[in-house]
Design a protein around this motif. Structure first.
Motif, PDB file in Angstrom:
ATOM      1  N   ALA A 104       0.840  -1.210   0.000  1.00 20.64           N
ATOM      2  CA  ALA A 104       0.000   0.000   0.000  1.00 20.64           C
ATOM      3  C   ALA A 104       0.865   1.246   0.000  1.00 20.64           C
ATOM      4  CB  ALA A 104      -0.928   0.001   1.219  1.00 20.64           C
ATOM      5  N   GLN A 105       1.973   1.229   0.727  1.00 24.93           N
ATOM      6  CA  GLN A 105       2.850   2.391   0.775  1.00 24.93           C
ATOM      7  C   GLN A 105       3.601   2.550  -0.532  1.00 24.93           C
ATOM      8  OE1 GLN A 105       5.179   1.989   4.344  1.00 24.93           O
ATOM      9  NE2 GLN A 105       3.439   2.456   5.660  1.00 24.93           N
ATOM     10  N   TYR A 106       3.957   1.451  -1.177  1.00 25.38           N
ATOM     11  CA  TYR A 106       4.570   1.527  -2.501  1.00 25.38           C
ATOM     12  C   TYR A 106       3.627   2.246  -3.458  1.00 25.38           C
ATOM     13  CZ  TYR A 106       6.447  -0.090  -7.007  1.00 25.38           C
ATOM     14  OH  TYR A 106       6.930  -0.149  -8.285  1.00 25.38           O
ATOM     15  N   ASP A 107       2.329   1.895  -3.375  1.00 24.45           N
ATOM     16  CA  ASP A 107       1.340   2.541  -4.245  1.00 24.45           C
ATOM     17  C   ASP A 107       1.210   4.021  -3.917  1.00 24.45           C
ATOM     18  OD1 ASP A 107      -0.803  -0.390  -4.230  1.00 24.45           O
ATOM     19  OD2 ASP A 107       0.807   0.217  -5.596  1.00 24.45           O
ATOM     20  N   GLN A 108       1.424   4.375  -2.653  1.00 20.71           N
ATOM     21  CA  GLN A 108       1.350   5.796  -2.288  1.00 20.71           C
ATOM     22  C   GLN A 108       2.495   6.572  -2.900  1.00 20.71           C
ATOM     23  OE1 GLN A 108       1.244   5.668   2.017  1.00 20.71           O
ATOM     24  NE2 GLN A 108      -0.657   6.800   2.041  1.00 20.71           N
ATOM     25  N   ALA A 109       3.679   5.945  -2.984  1.00 17.73           N
ATOM     26  CA  ALA A 109       4.865   6.646  -3.478  1.00 17.73           C
ATOM     27  C   ALA A 109       4.957   6.637  -4.998  1.00 17.73           C
ATOM     28  CB  ALA A 109       6.117   6.020  -2.884  1.00 17.73           C
ATOM     29  N   ALA A 110       4.363   5.616  -5.634  1.00 20.55           N
ATOM     30  CA  ALA A 110       4.530   5.416  -7.078  1.00 20.55           C
ATOM     31  C   ALA A 110       4.231   6.636  -7.942  1.00 20.55           C
ATOM     32  CB  ALA A 110       3.694   4.221  -7.529  1.00 20.55           C
ATOM     33  N   PRO A 111       3.198   7.448  -7.625  1.00 19.64           N
ATOM     34  CA  PRO A 111       2.931   8.589  -8.504  1.00 19.64           C
ATOM     35  C   PRO A 111       4.145   9.482  -8.724  1.00 19.64           C
ATOM     36  CG  PRO A 111       1.132   8.321  -6.959  1.00 19.64           C
ATOM     37  CD  PRO A 111       2.168   7.323  -6.572  1.00 19.64           C
ATOM     38  N   TRP A 112       5.104   9.482  -7.787  1.00 20.86           N
ATOM     39  CA  TRP A 112       6.269  10.352  -7.933  1.00 20.86           C
ATOM     40  C   TRP A 112       7.104   9.976  -9.150  1.00 20.86           C
ATOM     41  CZ3 TRP A 112       8.072  14.816  -6.007  1.00 20.86           C
ATOM     42  CH2 TRP A 112       9.416  15.124  -6.189  1.00 20.86           C
ATOM     43  N   TRP A 113       7.408   8.641  -9.273  1.00 22.63           N
ATOM     44  CA  TRP A 113       8.286   8.270 -10.381  1.00 22.63           C
ATOM     45  C   TRP A 113       7.513   7.856 -11.632  1.00 22.63           C
ATOM     46  CZ3 TRP A 113       8.484   5.294  -5.762  1.00 22.63           C
ATOM     47  CH2 TRP A 113       7.814   4.058  -5.815  1.00 22.63           C
ATOM     48  N   ARG A 114       6.261   7.450 -11.419  1.00 26.36           N
ATOM     49  CA  ARG A 114       5.494   6.960 -12.552  1.00 26.36           C
ATOM     50  C   ARG A 114       4.856   8.115 -13.306  1.00 26.36           C
ATOM     51  NH1 ARG A 114       1.396   3.254 -10.089  1.00 26.36           N
ATOM     52  NH2 ARG A 114       0.368   5.267  -9.925  1.00 26.36           N
ATOM     53  N   SER A 163       4.278  13.065 -10.317  1.00 26.89           N
ATOM     54  CA  SER A 163       3.273  13.816  -9.560  1.00 26.89           C
ATOM     55  C   SER A 163       3.731  14.022  -8.122  1.00 26.89           C
ATOM     56  CB  SER A 163       1.954  13.042  -9.568  1.00 26.89           C
ATOM     57  OG  SER A 163       1.147  13.448  -8.493  1.00 26.89           O
ATOM     58  N   PRO A 164       3.557  15.248  -7.592  1.00 27.92           N
ATOM     59  CA  PRO A 164       3.997  15.514  -6.216  1.00 27.92           C
ATOM     60  C   PRO A 164       3.275  14.692  -5.154  1.00 27.92           C
ATOM     61  CG  PRO A 164       3.547  17.568  -7.386  1.00 27.92           C
ATOM     62  CD  PRO A 164       3.063  16.459  -8.248  1.00 27.92           C
ATOM     63  N   THR A 165       2.122  14.098  -5.487  1.00 25.00           N
ATOM     64  CA  THR A 165       1.396  13.385  -4.439  1.00 25.00           C
ATOM     65  C   THR A 165       2.185  12.213  -3.892  1.00 25.00           C
ATOM     66  OG1 THR A 165       0.284  12.163  -6.182  1.00 25.00           O
ATOM     67  CG2 THR A 165      -0.958  13.945  -5.160  1.00 25.00           C
ATOM     68  N   GLY A 166       3.123  11.695  -4.651  1.00 24.82           N
ATOM     69  CA  GLY A 166       3.908  10.572  -4.158  1.00 24.82           C
ATOM     70  C   GLY A 166       5.117  10.990  -3.333  1.00 24.82           C
ATOM     71  N   TYR A 167       5.365  12.299  -3.245  1.00 24.80           N
ATOM     72  CA  TYR A 167       6.615  12.800  -2.648  1.00 24.80           C
ATOM     73  C   TYR A 167       6.793  12.360  -1.199  1.00 24.80           C
ATOM     74  CZ  TYR A 167       9.603  16.221  -0.297  1.00 24.80           C
ATOM     75  OH  TYR A 167      10.537  16.819   0.484  1.00 24.80           O
ATOM     76  N   GLY A 168       5.735  12.519  -0.384  1.00 23.82           N
ATOM     77  CA  GLY A 168       5.868  12.249   1.042  1.00 23.82           C
ATOM     78  C   GLY A 168       6.393  10.853   1.331  1.00 23.82           C
ATOM     79  N   ARG A 169       5.787   9.830   0.683  1.00 25.88           N
ATOM     80  CA  ARG A 169       6.195   8.456   0.936  1.00 25.88           C
ATOM     81  C   ARG A 169       7.539   8.172   0.273  1.00 25.88           C
ATOM     82  NH1 ARG A 169       4.702   6.036   4.981  1.00 25.88           N
ATOM     83  NH2 ARG A 169       2.474   5.945   4.572  1.00 25.88           N
TER      84      ARG A 169
END
Lengths: 555, 300
Positions: free
Chosen positions: A445-455, A458-464
């Protein structure tokens, strides 16, 4: 005349209505069906998941978490968790009341005072001690073996100091909710990434290096200042490791007794340096009137690029990335020291609450099984093949839903510990491809939270991402500190004793006020000693003696 | 022949009966809970309730030994007295001025305008003032424009109490204005006409008619606010203060908040509450006596 009297009599009869408003909440202590299977075991890893023959009612109390993205039609009292516990264990979760998060302690105090408690609930350390002493909570020791899962035992073993704080005379009187593990208690120095690259300076090893970085930033960005600070002086306390200070924890003093870190000589050196920084103009001139929101706003506006913060600061800094661009993210660094040698970090007591079962409850096994169920869904259900990822996501709801069942939720120092950080680090180095299977559904679940950053950039993945997947993530850097043993844990391994709790936060505030005066130059550095004497006479001595009585070596 | 008592009852009985529900509610919700004051003499423990251990005056000893508490008393009285004075002078002056305006519409417009901030909560106003009074805020911009250096209004312990008084008076004077304006308009116009015959000018009329006849209202409002002399405005101070101004800006209520409410230490909170009530009782009695003595105003 007679009519008037009748009217008056009617009005008097209406008086009870005045009392009826605002009430109407019924709460019952543990009731209904007995646990028919106490003692019965089913085989295998899920020995504890013996479904009750008859439905069992478990009363709980909860508080709202408005940020939870519930599925349509769901809420705090009815959601995937309540349905799952019914399906797997035949337990009906009945929520007696739900408060807002700020009013939970007060409402619970009221429930304790009126002796109207549910079967299982979460309380803070002070309430826990009071409840145990008053004999109002159940002894869980003999119920553990059949009703707590192997995973819960792993959690208990992962933080033995915390577990010990829930034992009185060797008996387990409640379950700590645990934290996420010691490595997440270490503070980091956050520095703006693109400014660092521009300056060409290396990662700071000493305070002098840090000052060079701040000078370079201020020169390259006119109108900016060097270092974030605000009225609570939290940044000053978080920077403790830079000066070998142990602020806000209780440590072994030179004479063997326990002393408070914030009033030791090392703290004086810390305050001296911050005062120097204020004089040199590194801090905002009016920092003593602003709060953390203002600093975060300044970072997002490009006014400052250095800040002492927790490992999870990325979640707070995300606005900066949104405003200034993907390269302008804040990156974590290990806090440098005056000498330049690796620092020693203070670590607090990694627990803030306890789950307790009402002494009068008739469904103690059901309470413990429900607690095990929450951990099972988060950590074992998918690897056992019983639930799919999609099904688990209906419980976890991208990480927020996990915290819905607060009265039966344990945090996880076992799953969130070194193993997770190592796993995420490998993923980060491997171009974000998952190399080994995730140990728990939460890792995924945390991987999915971070993925938007590199995929999706998108800044939404930055925190994780900055916390776990960035090659120099805060988790990774903190893990090195733990591996190298460069930390000192607080000796206050439990609740503050009553004599000390009676001073509330006024003792710490006395220090904040005095330290602020020294930093802005209103008082000389020698005022530190006067301040410590004031602290002692205003309750510091009483508190120190109480802490030594409760946690000193004589035990 | 009905007795006097029966006559009184038949005449006033229904009125007492009408008040009875309210009296019962006040009794149950305000007098019966007074028993809870015993918490101040215990080391209160929610699990034990009222059977918590008795500690006599230990809670009082504790707070009076804290240097931070003692100075809050001085700060509270200072800020509260200034607020009471400001809260009378400004509305009275403003209502006198407003009274001079002939056009009713204009009068009503200004009255409504000054009344509006009264309804805003301090949480909102704090955000506004923090911004306005910051180093780069509008007030300091004016100061710099006039040739001065920026002033740290909310971070200077000497200035802080005055800022609290000024902003609070600004927020609340609309309420007082409405009251005083109503009192002024209720003054018999015949008096003004008579004074005109005697050759009184506008200022003389104000001095000799308006102000003396306004005095009872002013005295009443003052008496009502004297009971508040130990409540210097928790909402406002809590939202605007910071540790650097504790020495002059920390009041009893904010101190108790940090001491007792944050960690549910009900005993010390109750001790301070009891102390405040005792002092307020003395002050209210004093103010009633003074009102009777100097303004011939007896509340009962």
């Amino acid at each position: 005349m007679k009519r008037l009297l009748i009217l008056a009599a009617l009005l008097v009869a209406l008086v009870p209505l005045a009392f009826a408003s605002g009430g109407g909440e019924t709460s019952a202590t543990g009731t209904s069906a007995t646990a028919g299977d106490f003692g019965k075991r089913i085989g295998g890893a899920n020995y504890w998941m013996a479904k009750f023959d008859q439905p069992v009612t478990l009363h709980v109390v909860n508080f709202e978490r408005p940020q939870t993205p519930f599925l349509p039609g769901d809420g705090t009292t009815k959601n995937e968790w309540t349905r799952g516990i019914k399906e797997f264990l035949n337990i009906d979760i009945v929520t007696d009341w739900v408060s807002d998060s700020a009013g939970y302690t007060a409402k619970l105090n009221l429930a304790i005072a009126s002796k109207e408690l549910p079967d299982v609930f979460r309380c803070d350390p002070i309430q826990f001690t009071q409840l145990v002493e008053a004999g109002m909570v159940a002894d869980l020791t003999d119920y553990q073996a059949n009703n707590l899962s192997g995973m819960v035992f792993k959690i208990m073993e992962a933080a033995p100091v915390v577990t010990a704080s829930a034992k009185f005379n060797g008996r387990l009187m409640g379950l700590p909710t645990y934290g996420y593990g010691d490595l997440w208690q270490i503070y980091d120095l956050w520095i703006r990434n693109d400014w660092m690259k521009q300056s060409g300076l290396p990662a700071p090893k000493s305070i002098a290096d840090l000052e060079k970085i701040m000078d370079s930033f201020m020169k390259a960005n006119p109108g900016s200042y060097g270092m974030g600070a605000e009225k609570t002086l939290n940044e000053v306390f978080k920077s403790g490791a830079a000066f070998n200070a142990k602020p806000r924890i209780w440590v072994d003093g030179p004479d063997g007794s326990i002393v408070y870190g914030s009033v030791q000589p090392e703290m004086k050196a810390a305050i001296a340096k911050w005062a120097e920084w204020y004089k040199k103009g590194y801090l905002r001139k009016d920092f003593m009137a602003i709060d953390q929101r203002a600093i975060v706003g300044d970072i997002a506006a490009g006014k400052v690029g250095v800040h002492f913060m927790e490992n999870w600061a990325g979640w707070v800094y995300v606005d900066a990335v949104k405003a200034l661009g993907m390269d302008a993210f804040m990156a974590p660094y290990e806090i440098p020291t005056e000498s330049g040698k690796p620092g020693i970090f203070p670590i607090g007591f990694d627990n803030g609450a306890y789950l307790v079962v009402n002494k009068n409850s008739k469904v103690i096994p059901a309470a413990l099984k429900s607690i095990s169920f929450v951990s099972w869904v988060c950590m074992e259900a998918t690897s056992q093949g019983i639930l799919t990822d999609a099904q688990v996501d209906r419980y976890l709801l991208k990480g927020e839903g996990r915290h819905t069942m607060i009265p039966i939720e344990l945090n996880d120092p076992y799953g969130n510990g070194p193993a997770m950080v190592e796993w995420a680090h490998k993923v980060g180095l491997n171009n974000y491809q998952i190399t080994e299977p995730a140990m728990t559904s939460e890792w995924k679940a945390q991987y999915d939270q971070a993925a938007p950053w590199w995929r999706d950039k998108s800044p939404t993945g930055y925190g994780r991402w900055i916390q776990q997947y960035y090659p120099q993530s805060s988790g990774w850097q903190n893990l090195q500190v733990i591996k190298q043993g460069r930390y000192v844990a607080t000796r206050l391994t439990g609740a503050m004793p009553a004599e000390g709790a009676a001073y509330g936060s006024t003792l710490d505030e006395l220090l904040v006020e005095g330290f602020t005066k020294i930093i802005v130059g209103e008082q000389p550095l020698s005022y530190f000693d006067t301040l410590v004497a004031q602290w002692k006479s205003s309750g510091g001595d009483v508190t120190t003696k109480a802490v030594n009585r409760a946690y000193g070596k004589k035990k | 022949m009905p007795s006097r008592l029966q006559k009184t009852l038949s005449r006033e009985g229904p009125y007492y009966a009408l008040i009875l529900p309210a009296v019962i509610v006040v009794f149950v919700f305000h007098y019966v809970p007074l028993y809870g004051v015993v918490i101040a003499f215990q080391r209160f423990n929610v699990a034990r309730g009222f059977s918590s251990p008795w500690v006599g005056f230990a809670n009082f000893q504790q707070i009076f030994s804290q240097v931070q508490f003692l100075r809050t008393i001085g700060n509270t009285v200072f800020i509260a007295v200034l607020k009471i004075i400001g809260g009378i002078l400004v509305p009275v002056t403003f209502s006198l001025l407003l009274n001079e305006i002939g056009n009713v519409l204009v009068k009503r417009f200004f009255q409504t305008l000054v009344y509006l901030p009264y309804f805003l909560s301090w949480v909102i106003l704090a955000g506004v003032f923090i911004d306005m009074l910051s180093l780069s805020g509008i007030v300091n911009k004016a100061v710099v424009f006039a040739g001065g250096k920026p002033i740290q209004f909310l971070a200077d312990p000497t200035l802080f109490p005055w800022v609290m008084v000024v902003t609070d008076v600004w927020k609340g004077f609309g309420f007082g204005t409405v009251v005083y304006l109503a009192a002024i308009t209720s003054i018999d116009p015949g008096l003004y006409e008579a004074s005109l015959v005697d050759g009184a000018g506008r200022w003389m009329q104000t001095r000799r008619i308006t102000i003396p006849l306004l005095a009872p209202t002013v005295v009443l409002m003052t008496v009502l606010s004297l009971g508040n002399v130990l409540n210097a405005g928790f909402d406002q101070i809590y939202n605007l203060y910071s540790p650097i101004v504790y020495s002059r800006g920390d009041i009893i209520d904010t101190f108790v908040y940090r001491l007792g409410i944050v960690q549910a230490q009900y005993s010390v909170g109750a001790a301070v509450g009891l102390f405040k009530s005792a002092v307020s009782a003395v002050l209210i009695s004093l103010s009633l006596f003074l009102a009777d003595r100097f303004a011939g105003y007896w509340v009962f």
